[in-house]
Design an enzyme around this catalytic site. Structure first.
Site, PDB file in Angstrom:
ATOM      1  N   HIS A  22      -3.658  -5.234   0.310  1.00 41.56           N
ATOM      2  CA  HIS A  22      -3.130  -5.717   1.591  1.00 41.56           C
ATOM      3  C   HIS A  22      -3.128  -7.247   1.610  1.00 41.56           C
ATOM      4  CE1 HIS A  22      -2.758  -1.927   3.812  1.00 41.56           C
ATOM      5  NE2 HIS A  22      -3.734  -1.523   3.008  1.00 41.56           N
ATOM      6  N   CYS A  42       0.835  -1.200   0.000  1.00 43.80           N
ATOM      7  CA  CYS A  42       0.000   0.000   0.000  1.00 43.80           C
ATOM      8  C   CYS A  42       0.875   1.258   0.000  1.00 43.80           C
ATOM      9  CB  CYS A  42      -1.007  -0.044   1.156  1.00 43.80           C
ATOM     10  SG  CYS A  42      -2.348   1.146   0.985  1.00 43.80           S
ATOM     11  N   GLU A  94      -1.869  -9.167   3.700  1.00 49.40           N
ATOM     12  CA  GLU A  94      -1.868  -9.703   5.062  1.00 49.40           C
ATOM     13  C   GLU A  94      -3.256  -9.911   5.642  1.00 49.40           C
ATOM     14  OE1 GLU A  94      -1.568  -5.160   5.592  1.00 49.40           O
ATOM     15  OE2 GLU A  94      -1.069  -6.649   4.078  1.00 49.40           O
TER      16      GLU A  94
END
Length: 184
Positions: A167, A79, A169
């Protein structure tokens, strides 16, 4: 001591989650503030730049010196980290016409890239950003796009440097763990 990943934290709400995902892949990692980069010894096998509430366009935004990391070690910008690696090396980042937040689908993926091997077109990713990468530096290549975001993922030619606008994660990025495992 084991090999380790260093996460440079730019204040993202997801930084702890990045660390958790890396640890779930059985790799030791440490989180450090972006302005307190630890000594990079031979145990460090990669560096991750987190997201941030800042915009790279803000004169007061975090701006670490990565000269001893970029091109030397595997580097993944997530990001804000991806925007930083584009903006500060010759690309262009602009405010998005719409804040891109929530689920998006990968519409195009080059799964020949090391970082994206095993990822598939149509997989879901999680976006959360107000700026967008309009153009990347000449020696960068796009490996992933969504319908709204042309530069959803890029690699740097001749380096193990990567950036993703989404993202990987978070749980909503269905193949995010694949990307993180490829990075490791």
């Amino acid at each position: 001591m084991h090999q380790k990943i260093i996460i440079l934290d730019f204040g993202s709400q997801y930084t702890q989650l990045i660390a958790r995902r890396i640890r779930e892949l059985n790799v030791y990692c440490e989180i450090h503030p972006w302005n307190k980069i630890p000594d990079i010894d031979n145990l460090v096998v990669g560096v991750i730049l987190s997201g941030s509430p800042f915009s790279v366009l803000d004169k007061k935004s975090p701006s670490p010196d990565l000269s001893h990391i970029k091109g030397e070690l595997p580097l993944l910008g997530i990001c804000f980290g991806a925007q930083f690696l584009s903006h500060n090396y010759g690309g262009e980042v602009l405010p998005s016409s719409t804040r891109e937040y929530g689920r998006a689908m990968i519409s195009r993926i080059n799964s020949n890239e090391t970082i994206s091997k095993g990822m598939t077109s149509g997989s879901q990713v999680w976006m959360s950003h107000g700026d967008t990468i309009k153009s990347i530096p000449d020696n960068y290549s796009v490996f992933a796009s969504t319908e709204d975001v042309e530069v959803a993922g890029y690699s740097v030619n001749g380096e193990q440097t990567y950036g993703v606008q989404f993202h990987p994660e978070v749980y909503h990025s269905t193949e995010g763990k694949v990307l993180l495992k490829n990075f490791i």
